[in-house]
Design a protein around this motif. Sequence first.
Motif, PDB file in Angstrom:
ATOM      1  N   ARG A   1      57.935  70.243 107.754  1.00 45.70           N
ATOM      2  CA  ARG A   1      58.121  70.301 106.314  1.00 45.70           C
ATOM      3  C   ARG A   1      56.801  70.035 105.609  1.00 45.70           C
ATOM      4  O   ARG A   1      55.937  69.332 106.116  1.00 45.70           O
ATOM      5  CB  ARG A   1      59.143  69.246 105.879  1.00 45.70           C
ATOM      6  N   LYS A   2      56.654  70.598 104.432  1.00 44.44           N
ATOM      7  CA  LYS A   2      55.463  70.330 103.632  1.00 44.44           C
ATOM      8  C   LYS A   2      55.487  68.872 103.158  1.00 44.44           C
ATOM      9  O   LYS A   2      56.551  68.324 102.859  1.00 44.44           O
ATOM     10  CB  LYS A   2      55.407  71.269 102.443  1.00 44.44           C
ATOM     11  N   CYS A   3      54.313  68.277 103.080  1.00 51.29           N
ATOM     12  CA  CYS A   3      54.210  66.855 102.758  1.00 51.29           C
ATOM     13  C   CYS A   3      53.190  66.649 101.641  1.00 51.29           C
ATOM     14  O   CYS A   3      52.052  67.113 101.734  1.00 51.29           O
ATOM     15  CB  CYS A   3      53.814  66.055 103.990  1.00 51.29           C
ATOM     16  N   PHE A   4      53.613  65.969 100.587  1.00 50.41           N
ATOM     17  CA  PHE A   4      52.745  65.563  99.480  1.00 50.41           C
ATOM     18  C   PHE A   4      52.591  64.050  99.597  1.00 50.41           C
ATOM     19  O   PHE A   4      53.460  63.290  99.192  1.00 50.41           O
ATOM     20  CB  PHE A   4      53.398  65.959  98.155  1.00 50.41           C
TER      21      PHE A   4
ATOM     22  N   CYS B   1      59.397  67.404  93.907  1.00 51.25           N
ATOM     23  CA  CYS B   1      59.166  67.704  95.318  1.00 51.25           C
ATOM     24  C   CYS B   1      60.477  67.837  96.078  1.00 51.25           C
ATOM     25  O   CYS B   1      60.615  68.708  96.952  1.00 51.25           O
ATOM     26  CB  CYS B   1      58.297  66.614  95.942  1.00 51.25           C
TER      27      CYS B   1
ATOM     28  N   SER C   1      61.924  71.179  95.625  1.00 53.34           N
ATOM     29  CA  SER C   1      61.178  72.234  96.308  1.00 53.34           C
ATOM     30  C   SER C   1      61.175  72.070  97.824  1.00 53.34           C
ATOM     31  O   SER C   1      60.495  72.833  98.521  1.00 53.34           O
ATOM     32  CB  SER C   1      59.732  72.257  95.799  1.00 53.34           C
TER      33      SER C   1
ATOM     34  N   ILE D   1      59.925  69.457  99.539  1.00 50.78           N
ATOM     35  CA  ILE D   1      58.651  68.856  99.941  1.00 50.78           C
ATOM     36  C   ILE D   1      58.825  67.342 100.020  1.00 50.78           C
ATOM     37  O   ILE D   1      59.397  66.730  99.119  1.00 50.78           O
ATOM     38  CB  ILE D   1      57.529  69.208  98.931  1.00 50.78           C
TER      39      ILE D   1
ATOM     40  N   GLN E   1      48.112  63.820 107.104  1.00 49.05           N
ATOM     41  CA  GLN E   1      49.495  64.266 107.019  1.00 49.05           C
ATOM     42  C   GLN E   1      49.788  65.113 105.785  1.00 49.05           C
ATOM     43  O   GLN E   1      50.731  65.905 105.798  1.00 49.05           O
ATOM     44  CB  GLN E   1      50.426  63.051 107.036  1.00 49.05           C
TER      45      GLN E   1
ATOM     46  N   THR F   1      49.823  68.035 103.267  1.00 48.99           N
ATOM     47  CA  THR F   1      49.609  69.479 103.379  1.00 48.99           C
ATOM     48  C   THR F   1      49.585  70.171 102.025  1.00 48.99           C
ATOM     49  O   THR F   1      49.059  71.279 101.918  1.00 48.99           O
ATOM     50  CB  THR F   1      50.709  70.110 104.246  1.00 48.99           C
ATOM     51  N   VAL F   2      50.153  69.559 100.988  1.00 46.07           N
ATOM     52  CA  VAL F   2      50.140  70.136  99.646  1.00 46.07           C
ATOM     53  C   VAL F   2      49.811  69.030  98.646  1.00 46.07           C
ATOM     54  O   VAL F   2      49.950  67.842  98.943  1.00 46.07           O
ATOM     55  CB  VAL F   2      51.499  70.782  99.277  1.00 46.07           C
TER      56      VAL F   2
END
Length: 431
Positions: free
Chosen positions: A76-79, A109, A112, A114, A149, A151-152
């Motif tokens: 999964r994308k991670c902020f 997030c 979406s 995230i 970690q 990614t966005v």
Amino acid sequence: MSVLRREGSESRASDVWKESQASKDARDQQDSGGPGKATESTTELKSPLKDRGVKAEIAAEVLLMRGRVLPSLPARKCFKLFVGGYAEDFSMERARLHTNVFPRLHALCMESGIDFDVVDMMHCVNDVIPPEPNFAQVCLQEATDCLEQATVGLRYLAMVGNKVGLVPFPAKLSKHAYTDILNILPEEDKEVLKLWYVPDEGSYPLHYKLQSPLCAAEEIARGADIEDLGPEDRLRAFRNYRAVEVSLRRSFLQASQLLHVAEYNKSLLQSEMELFLEGKHGGQGCVMSLRYIRGINNKDGRAKIYKDVQKDEVDSSWTAYMDWIHQNRAQQLLGSGKQIVRSTINWTPFGVTDFNEQHKVKQKERRRRKRTGRSRGAGPGPGPGAEAGQGQEQGQEQRQMQEQGQEQEQGQGQGQGHEGDVVARIRSIFF
């Protein structure tokens, strides 16, 4: 279970799955007595990594039983955001971020798909309670995790004012470094270093570790455990530790100058900037909020919250370093775009907080004068004097805009304008 990517693992997975399926079809053929079922199943063979459902699960089980390794699954994308810089002089801004901005970011997030996480190790850290010896190491480890970690989105938000903040002592010293520092210290500081850096008998090679500030409690000297200390005992220990802290600071400053080891007098802010801004990522996904306070009264007791002041004297070395960040270094690392948010405020007899009642009175008076000026500045209606009245009105509007600009520049921190210039602009960058 963690999985690793191996070359050609997808083809091996397909072969293993085909073998297991073929043996199953052979058994079914013997039970039913017809070859059609096996032929039909063989023609429908697909890669288990592309075909979802039962076939993929069977292939995964076969691979795990035979010791094979599956390719890594899409993550999964991670902020993940690390909030750095000294916290006490930005306590109001950090509180607004945690109550107004970060909850909205979390909701966006989640919508979406995230993962969102904020790491603010310095939140609620102040000069009253000294940190534990390994606090700086934990902070830098969390910062490294955010860098690897995420990614966005943003990775690093540095809130930098006039004060450099925490300058940690080394959590441990090698035997060689310990001996070198002892050889250059006077007897008084030498005894303090021996008392607070004790040998770690379980380490190899041998090193000396820094004790907890709570060891300054008188109860510890009488044989009590740290867990048995009450709140009042801990506060007394912190007050006793102040003298120890002064001696250790003097010792490591001298060691950094004579032994030429910069790590002995290195702030946490420097380590954060080296990790996020000067590393291989080169400031990607980083934002700096630079706030400069003009005219700080060094003799004011509140000045030490916003500036490196010790006993009414300014630490010139750290002051010069912070000026260098504001004037040159930040722009060298991040350029002059939206990654730098600047604000300038003036020091007042009431500090820079908007919770002071006299600040609120001044704000109300200023807003009242603005409303009065607008009501008196209305020009005449249509007629021979209309053009002159419009000119007067435009001139008054320009003067009001200039006054508002001056108040925004000089009065930041004296009310909600402080949040408007710092937090609101950071919010605009986030969204």
